[in-house]
Design a protein around this motif. Structure first.
Motif, mmCIF file in Angstrom:
data_model
loop_
_atom_site.group_PDB
_atom_site.id
_atom_site.type_symbol
_atom_site.label_atom_id
_atom_site.label_comp_id
_atom_site.label_asym_id
_atom_site.label_seq_id
_atom_site.Cartn_x
_atom_site.Cartn_y
_atom_site.Cartn_z
ATOM 1 N N ASP A 107 44.372 38.736 33.138
ATOM 2 C CA ASP A 107 42.999 38.214 33.276
ATOM 3 C C ASP A 107 43.101 36.712 33.424
ATOM 4 O OD1 ASP A 107 40.040 37.722 32.847
ATOM 5 O OD2 ASP A 107 40.099 39.859 32.413
ATOM 6 N N HIS A 122 41.287 45.674 25.470
ATOM 7 C CA HIS A 122 40.757 46.809 24.699
ATOM 8 C C HIS A 122 40.985 48.158 25.382
ATOM 9 C CE1 HIS A 122 37.569 45.525 27.402
ATOM 10 N NE2 HIS A 122 37.013 46.708 27.283
ATOM 11 N N HIS A 133 46.657 35.758 35.145
ATOM 12 C CA HIS A 133 46.911 35.966 36.580
ATOM 13 C C HIS A 133 45.583 35.984 37.325
ATOM 14 C CE1 HIS A 133 48.232 37.467 40.393
ATOM 15 N NE2 HIS A 133 47.549 38.600 40.251
ATOM 16 N N ASP A 134 45.539 35.267 38.436
ATOM 17 C CA ASP A 134 44.362 35.300 39.296
ATOM 18 C C ASP A 134 44.538 36.452 40.283
ATOM 19 O OD1 ASP A 134 42.386 34.970 41.136
ATOM 20 O OD2 ASP A 134 42.969 32.936 41.745
ATOM 21 N N MET A 135 43.690 37.443 40.162
ATOM 22 C CA MET A 135 43.894 38.677 40.949
ATOM 23 C C MET A 135 43.706 38.472 42.451
ATOM 24 S SD MET A 135 40.513 40.753 39.833
ATOM 25 C CE MET A 135 38.881 40.103 40.131
ATOM 26 N N GLY A 140 42.410 42.426 35.467
ATOM 27 C CA GLY A 140 41.052 42.099 34.994
ATOM 28 C C GLY A 140 40.770 42.851 33.710
ATOM 29 N N ARG A 189 39.468 48.461 36.054
ATOM 30 C CA ARG A 189 38.340 49.144 35.408
ATOM 31 C C ARG A 189 37.129 48.209 35.375
ATOM 32 N NH1 ARG A 189 36.030 49.689 30.456
ATOM 33 N NH2 ARG A 189 35.245 51.758 29.924
ATOM 34 N N TYR A 190 36.069 48.632 36.039
ATOM 35 C CA TYR A 190 34.837 47.835 36.154
ATOM 36 C C TYR A 190 35.135 46.383 36.536
ATOM 37 C CZ TYR A 190 32.433 51.888 34.457
ATOM 38 O OH TYR A 190 31.944 53.159 34.360
HETATM 39 C C1 SAM Z 1 33.438 43.542 33.872
HETATM 40 S S1 SAM Z 1 34.878 42.878 33.193
HETATM 41 C C2 SAM Z 1 35.884 44.328 32.999
HETATM 42 C C3 SAM Z 1 36.866 44.181 31.878
HETATM 43 C C4 SAM Z 1 37.734 45.411 31.592
HETATM 44 N N1 SAM Z 1 38.503 45.832 32.730
HETATM 45 C C5 SAM Z 1 36.892 46.565 31.083
HETATM 46 O O1 SAM Z 1 36.929 47.634 31.677
HETATM 47 O O2 SAM Z 1 36.192 46.397 30.076
HETATM 48 C C6 SAM Z 1 35.659 42.059 34.579
HETATM 49 C C7 SAM Z 1 36.877 41.258 34.190
HETATM 50 O O3 SAM Z 1 37.417 40.630 35.385
HETATM 51 C C8 SAM Z 1 37.962 39.387 34.978
HETATM 52 N N2 SAM Z 1 38.163 38.502 36.146
HETATM 53 C C9 SAM Z 1 37.221 37.845 36.870
HETATM 54 N N3 SAM Z 1 37.795 37.105 37.834
HETATM 55 C C10 SAM Z 1 39.129 37.299 37.724
HETATM 56 C C11 SAM Z 1 40.254 36.807 38.456
HETATM 57 N N4 SAM Z 1 40.101 35.985 39.489
HETATM 58 N N5 SAM Z 1 41.483 37.229 38.090
HETATM 59 C C12 SAM Z 1 41.639 38.077 37.031
HETATM 60 N N6 SAM Z 1 40.607 38.582 36.300
HETATM 61 C C13 SAM Z 1 39.375 38.191 36.652
HETATM 62 C C14 SAM Z 1 36.923 38.866 34.017
HETATM 63 O O4 SAM Z 1 37.424 37.818 33.203
HETATM 64 C C15 SAM Z 1 36.600 40.126 33.218
HETATM 65 O O5 SAM Z 1 37.437 40.265 32.098
#
Ligand code: SAM
Length: 420
Positions: A270, A252, A295-297, A247, A312-313
């Motif tokens: 992501d 960044h 990738h779908d987590m 994710g 992270r978040y």
């Molecule tokens: C709040 S953001 C955090 C982004 C980054 N980790 C940061 O710390 O700035 C959450 C991230 O989870 C990703 N996300 C949501 N559903 C997801 C999924 N099923 N598989 C992978 N990533 C996913 C979103 O696209 C987004 O980039």
């Protein structure tokens, strides 16, 4: 005679404001002001001591106001955000001349609204939010707040997130809550948008709103990246060690870690629409070290035997049962000793943080409820997620970040294999 609470608060305000004021005179910086030419940061060239004084004066002012206004005002606060939402939606700030003033008639015609509506919106925002001022009767000029709205793209995105996404979602979150669901698509956001999709799925189908959301999220503070770098021992990972940034958006955070810890390699995962073309945004010197993959987590982790899986978040966007699913999806990929490192909000014991910090984290927790039907978590909530996902195989430690105590670093070490 002992000093009353209200007098004590007034004394705190006087003493702390004097410290801030001394800093302003000694450093020759601008005094805080509502005028259009005021800087964005209220106190320029501040330092830790001045910031402590500023926060303490603000907190004492809030309590003093609450005491002097009494309990009715506490439960009946001003809660009509339609004027600010309208100012954002109808682009009223850009209809006001950057210099000088503009008539209500001209603003109404530029924004395509009735003049008497424009007048009442602006007069409300001026009284409640110091946003615009009526410099002479019938003519509007900017204040610092309205100018920011007209000129600062990032603030525009944040206004959009607040008034076009969060506000409608808050108002429907009660209906979502009544359903006692643990599904991310049973949220105020989904109800407000008449959709069965969760917020991430919905934004994926609405690129303009997704871009605004990404714009609002795009400020990651240096302090937060510093905390991630210092509260986990990245330097001790092996040469050529792999970190999977699950994710990780457009990379960044991995970029920041790769700059500090050049021995490491990164895989940023992501959703497809987030990572496509994102490789162009990785600085040239790091392109070899940082790979982006879709990738779908919620499915099994494809990168086997990495040293660290970073979240992270990410998990605060999801209800518990989905977080457990993410952690379970990692398990088949883990080697013994691999670590899941989480940086996220960490709810405090009630009353243990300062008033402003407590207000901020409780707001965030309730935003999570409205947008995602998710939550911020306490220490035991974080441990519980790992317990529910192959509990005996993890050693979990939770550390509160001293510099920002409403956040934490959670490290879960994988002890074994799935068979044992
Ligand atoms: C709040 S953001 C955090 C982004 C980054 N980790 C940061 O710390 O700035 C959450 C991230 O989870 C990703 N996300 C949501 N559903 C997801 C999924 N099923 N598989 C992978 N990533 C996913 C979103 O696209 C987004 O980039």
């Amino acid at each position: 005679m002992s000093t009353s609470r209200i007098l004590h608060l007034a004394q705190i305000i006087a003493a702390q404001t004097a410290l801030v004021d001394e800093h302003i005179s000694n450093s020759g910086v601008a005094a805080p002001s509502f005028e259009a030419d005021a800087p964005i940061e209220p106190i320029q060239k501040s330092n830790a001591e001045v910031e402590r004084a500023r926060v303490s004066a603000v907190e004492a002012s809030i309590e003093l106001r609450q005491l002097l206004e009494g309990p009715i005002k506490l439960i009946l606060p001003e809660s009509n955000f339609a004027p600010l939402a309208a100012i954002y939606r109808f682009k009223i700030a850009t209809a006001v001349s950057p210099e000088g003033s503009t008539s209500f008639t001209d603003i109404a015609s530029k924004c395509g609204l009735l003049e008497h509506d424009v007048r009442r919106l602006i007069r409300y925002a001026s009284a409640h939010h110091r946003c615009f001022q009526e410099s002479e009767k019938g003519r509007v000029s900017h204040t610092a707040a309205s100018k920011l709205l007209a000129e600062n793209e990032q603030i525009g995105h944040l206004m959009g997130l607040t008034f076009a996404e969060c506000w409608p979602a808050h108002s429907r979150s009660l209906d979502a809550m009544a359903q006692k669901s643990e599904e991310p698509n049973v949220s105020g956001f989904s109800l407000a948008n008449s959709t069965r999709l969760n917020m991430f799925e919905f934004l994926a189908q609405n690129p303009d709103r997704a871009q605004r959301f990404a714009g609002a999220m795009s400020t990651t503070s240096q302090a937060s990246l510093d905390a991630l770098a210092t509260y986990f021992d990245w330097a001790n990972l092996p040469d050529g060690g792999t970190v999977v940034d699950v994710g990780g958006a457009q990379g960044h955070v991995s970029v920041s870690l790769a700059q500090r810890f050049p021995q490491l390699r990164f895989v940023v995962e992501d959703m497809q629409e987030v990572v496509k073309d994102a490789h162009n945004k990785i600085p040239d010197g790091l392109k070899e070290k940082i790979r982006l993959v879709a990738h779908d987590m919620f499915t099994e982790q494809p990168i086997k035997n990495a040293d660290v899986f970073l979240l992270r978040y990410v998990l605060h966007d999801w209800p518990d049962k989905y977080c457990v699913k993410v952690i379970e999806g990692l398990a088949p990929a883990l080697k013994q000793g691999a670590k899941v490192v989480i940086q996220d909000h960490l709810l405090p014991e009630p009353g243990s943080l300062s008033l402003l910090q407590e207000m901020m984290i409780r707001s965030m927790d309730n935003i999570m409820l409205s947008l995602f039907n998710s939550r911020e978590r306490e220490v035991d909530d974080w441990k519980d997620l790992f317990n529910r996902a192959h509990g005996k195989q993890w050693v979990v430690s939770v550390t509160r970040v001293k510099e920002n105590p409403s956040t934490g670093i959670i490290v879960a070490e994988w002890l074994g294999d799935l068979e044992s």
